[in-house]
Design an enzyme around this catalytic site. Sequence first.
Site, PDB file in Angstrom:
ATOM      1  N   ARG A 236       7.483  59.722  34.271  1.00  0.00           N
ATOM      2  CA  ARG A 236       7.400  61.028  34.912  1.00  0.00           C
ATOM      3  C   ARG A 236       8.775  61.541  35.310  1.00  0.00           C
ATOM      4  NH1 ARG A 236       4.761  60.700  39.896  1.00  0.00           N
ATOM      5  NH2 ARG A 236       5.533  62.814  39.899  1.00  0.00           N
TER       6      ARG A 236
ATOM      7  N   LYS B 167      15.140  66.246  37.968  1.00  0.00           N
ATOM      8  CA  LYS B 167      13.723  66.590  37.813  1.00  0.00           C
ATOM      9  C   LYS B 167      13.252  67.497  38.945  1.00  0.00           C
ATOM     10  CE  LYS B 167      10.522  63.710  39.371  1.00  0.00           C
ATOM     11  NZ  LYS B 167       9.590  64.399  40.273  1.00  0.00           N
ATOM     12  N   ASN B 168      13.638  67.151  40.173  1.00  0.00           N
ATOM     13  CA  ASN B 168      13.118  67.902  41.322  1.00  0.00           C
ATOM     14  C   ASN B 168      13.757  69.281  41.480  1.00  0.00           C
ATOM     15  OD1 ASN B 168      11.332  65.920  41.882  1.00  0.00           O
ATOM     16  ND2 ASN B 168      12.352  65.164  43.726  1.00  0.00           N
TER      17      ASN B 168
ATOM     18  N   ILE C  27       9.339  59.533  56.184  1.00  0.00           N
ATOM     19  CA  ILE C  27       8.835  60.738  55.499  1.00  0.00           C
ATOM     20  C   ILE C  27       7.382  60.572  55.051  1.00  0.00           C
ATOM     21  CG2 ILE C  27       9.273  62.413  53.643  1.00  0.00           C
ATOM     22  CD1 ILE C  27      11.611  62.291  55.578  1.00  0.00           C
TER      23      ILE C  27
ATOM     24  N   ASP D 299      13.360  59.003  48.505  1.00  0.00           N
ATOM     25  CA  ASP D 299      13.281  58.679  47.074  1.00  0.00           C
ATOM     26  C   ASP D 299      14.238  57.557  46.654  1.00  0.00           C
ATOM     27  OD1 ASP D 299      11.281  60.513  46.744  1.00  0.00           O
ATOM     28  OD2 ASP D 299      12.495  62.014  45.708  1.00  0.00           O
TER      29      ASP D 299
ATOM     30  N   CYS E 162      -2.551  60.824  47.581  1.00  0.00           N
ATOM     31  CA  CYS E 162      -1.761  60.245  46.500  1.00  0.00           C
ATOM     32  C   CYS E 162      -1.342  58.845  46.905  1.00  0.00           C
ATOM     33  CB  CYS E 162      -0.559  61.102  46.167  1.00  0.00           C
ATOM     34  SG  CYS E 162       0.730  60.984  47.389  1.00  0.00           S
TER      35      CYS E 162
ATOM     36  N   ARG F  63      -0.298  63.731  52.124  1.00  0.00           N
ATOM     37  CA  ARG F  63       0.523  64.803  51.573  1.00  0.00           C
ATOM     38  C   ARG F  63      -0.161  66.162  51.497  1.00  0.00           C
ATOM     39  NH1 ARG F  63       3.869  63.601  46.714  1.00  0.00           N
ATOM     40  NH2 ARG F  63       5.343  64.864  47.868  1.00  0.00           N
TER      41      ARG F  63
ATOM     42  N   ARG G 265       1.680  66.738  41.472  1.00  0.00           N
ATOM     43  CA  ARG G 265       1.538  67.513  42.687  1.00  0.00           C
ATOM     44  C   ARG G 265       2.437  68.745  42.694  1.00  0.00           C
ATOM     45  NH1 ARG G 265       3.404  67.881  47.539  1.00  0.00           N
ATOM     46  NH2 ARG G 265       1.932  68.059  49.274  1.00  0.00           N
TER      47      ARG G 265
HETATM   48  C1  UD1 Z   1       9.686  66.523  47.663  1.00  0.00           C
HETATM   49  C2  UD1 Z   1      10.127  65.791  46.435  1.00  0.00           C
HETATM   50  C3  UD1 Z   1       9.872  64.291  46.588  1.00  0.00           C
HETATM   51  C4  UD1 Z   1      10.479  63.760  47.876  1.00  0.00           C
HETATM   52  C5  UD1 Z   1      10.049  64.615  49.069  1.00  0.00           C
HETATM   53  C6  UD1 Z   1      10.750  64.237  50.359  1.00  0.00           C
HETATM   54  C7  UD1 Z   1       9.803  67.395  44.636  1.00  0.00           C
HETATM   55  C8  UD1 Z   1       9.013  67.802  43.459  1.00  0.00           C
HETATM   56  N1  UD1 Z   1       9.381  66.290  45.291  1.00  0.00           N
HETATM   57  O1  UD1 Z   1       8.277  66.355  47.800  1.00  0.00           O
HETATM   58  O2  UD1 Z   1      10.472  63.634  45.483  1.00  0.00           O
HETATM   59  O3  UD1 Z   1      10.039  62.447  48.074  1.00  0.00           O
HETATM   60  O4  UD1 Z   1      10.342  65.999  48.805  1.00  0.00           O
HETATM   61  O5  UD1 Z   1      12.120  64.316  50.190  1.00  0.00           O
HETATM   62  O6  UD1 Z   1      10.793  67.997  44.978  1.00  0.00           O
HETATM   63  N2  UD1 Z   1       4.125  67.884  54.782  1.00  0.00           N
HETATM   64  C9  UD1 Z   1       3.040  68.354  55.511  1.00  0.00           C
HETATM   65  N3  UD1 Z   1       2.504  69.559  55.168  1.00  0.00           N
HETATM   66  C10 UD1 Z   1       3.002  70.325  54.156  1.00  0.00           C
HETATM   67  C11 UD1 Z   1       4.107  69.834  53.413  1.00  0.00           C
HETATM   68  C12 UD1 Z   1       4.652  68.606  53.764  1.00  0.00           C
HETATM   69  O7  UD1 Z   1       2.571  67.697  56.434  1.00  0.00           O
HETATM   70  O8  UD1 Z   1       2.476  71.404  53.906  1.00  0.00           O
HETATM   71  C13 UD1 Z   1       4.715  66.568  55.116  1.00  0.00           C
HETATM   72  C14 UD1 Z   1       4.540  65.542  54.002  1.00  0.00           C
HETATM   73  O9  UD1 Z   1       3.282  64.911  54.075  1.00  0.00           O
HETATM   74  C15 UD1 Z   1       5.695  64.615  54.265  1.00  0.00           C
HETATM   75  C16 UD1 Z   1       6.788  65.556  54.773  1.00  0.00           C
HETATM   76  O10 UD1 Z   1       6.110  66.727  55.224  1.00  0.00           O
HETATM   77  O11 UD1 Z   1       5.366  63.701  55.276  1.00  0.00           O
HETATM   78  C17 UD1 Z   1       7.826  65.953  53.747  1.00  0.00           C
HETATM   79  O12 UD1 Z   1       7.179  66.354  52.549  1.00  0.00           O
HETATM   80  P1  UD1 Z   1       7.822  67.396  51.544  1.00  0.00           P
HETATM   81  O13 UD1 Z   1       9.271  67.603  51.832  1.00  0.00           O
HETATM   82  O14 UD1 Z   1       6.967  68.607  51.494  1.00  0.00           O
HETATM   83  O15 UD1 Z   1       7.703  66.631  50.159  1.00  0.00           O
HETATM   84  P2  UD1 Z   1       7.458  67.306  48.779  1.00  0.00           P
HETATM   85  O16 UD1 Z   1       8.092  68.651  48.779  1.00  0.00           O
HETATM   86  O17 UD1 Z   1       6.049  67.181  48.403  1.00  0.00           O
END
Ligand code: UD1
Length: 451
Positions: free
Chosen positions: A401, A22-23, A331, A309, A117, A122, A93
């Site tokens: 989902r 999915k991701n 995370i 995850d 969320c 996030r 998201r």
């Molecule tokens: C993706 C995955 C999700 C997984 C996560 C971490 C998808 C669709 N989702 O989510 O399944 O749980 O990676 O492996 O691929 N952060 C910030 N600012 C930002 C972006 C991120 O502070 O602009 C922080 C987040 O709050 C979190 C950390 O960075 O604490 C990692 O988040 P991120 O890797 O961005 O997760 P997603 O890409 O949303």
Amino acid sequence: MDKFLIRGGRPLQGKIEIGGAKNSALPCLAATLLTAETVTLHNVPYVKDLITQRRLLEDLGATVLTPELRTHKVTAKNVTLFEAPYELVKTMRASVLALGPLLGRFGQAKVSLPGGCAIGTRPIDLHLKAFEQLGAQVSLEKGDVVARAPKGRLVGSDVDFETVTVTGTENVMMAAALATGRTVIRNAAMEPEIEDLADLLNKMGARIKGAGTPQIDIEGVDELGSAEHTIIPDRIETGTFIVAAAITDGELEIKGCRPDHLVAVIDKLREAGVSIEELNPSTLLVKREPSGLKSRDVTTEPHPKFPTDMQAQYMALMTQAEGTSVIIETIFENRFMHASEMKRMGADIQISGSSAVVRGRAQLVGAPVLASDLRASASLVLAGLAAGGETLIDRVYHIDRGYETIVRKLRSVGADIERIKEDVTQPTNDAAETAGAAVAIGTVVDNPSPS
Ligand code: UD1
């Protein structure tokens, strides 16, 4: 809202086939916005998030054909809208993945800012900062992020992420593919899904090197074209079924997977007393070691370390292991909501900040529980399979989902699980499960969850 009814205590036996990730399918579908030509994606899992992503593409003006259930042919020739509206972003998201391609190809994009969320705040500040480094002007207007490339095109630059971000890395990779000049992403996420997206982009004509390492180099090109690509297998679904075999003391042959994408998970589960034999590069044979499950500590970290995850599913397993384990989540700040539900089933778990202390060998007893996010739902299914008596899991739209026909798959290996459809007030069998998930697209989801 649909529920799952599980009568636990049966060892799972048989073969399970893993679906597409999915991701990975989510960013790959977003990437189709980067060209006017047709991009064909195979092995797209038939789950609700992908149906939402398809709807987003169609809303923007793309044509999506599905000659087969898991094949999408997308032609984004006539894109007329450059925005992902709140209605979609609030349910998923990952709609923010439209930002990079729209900005890269059209020099403009508007995406509703995702709110809080179920697992924390996030933000997407790192995505936005990176777009600014590529020359975009970014502003917030009435809850929407509006980004523009002043001269219509982004300019390659250095992007140094202060925190590793998966979708942030993907967004920048897509945007920079069509920028002028060279972009270097440092502290890039290294997940297999990043490599898969880079593979697709390179097939489309992009010039990306280093995906899967902390530094990605992107030489911008003037345009991208058609491509055909098969999405990698879902490593989190694979990990979930490994735990399913171990927690029920069964034996599963897990087929069509990529064990090399979940080395940290396999290593940790082996330490914890799970026998995982690689029958061939895409098939695993999983059962408990005769000596039984042992408690082992784990800390979630970005790839290639143990993924957040898989944290909830691992916690379910640790409730059944000998001894005490400490699980640390680094995370996301609020990702232990499954723990209180497992406690209702008899688990002994104490949460303190980002740590959970799990005392093993708990006698789990079925209870009504509430799913709070996608992976939490999976962990409750696992706990229900291990528990004595009946577990009724509410709000399973979360699991729809991201897990394709999970009821059908589990039943095929001997689980006693059924979907209770609330509106029909009678159980549906597995054959109808996919249709159920598709219909559920209209369901209002109050909290977008991450995975
Ligand atoms: C993706 C995955 C999700 C997984 C996560 C971490 C998808 C669709 N989702 O989510 O399944 O749980 O990676 O492996 O691929 N952060 C910030 N600012 C930002 C972006 C991120 O502070 O602009 C922080 C987040 O709050 C979190 C950390 O960075 O604490 C990692 O988040 P991120 O890797 O961005 O997760 P997603 O890409 O949303």
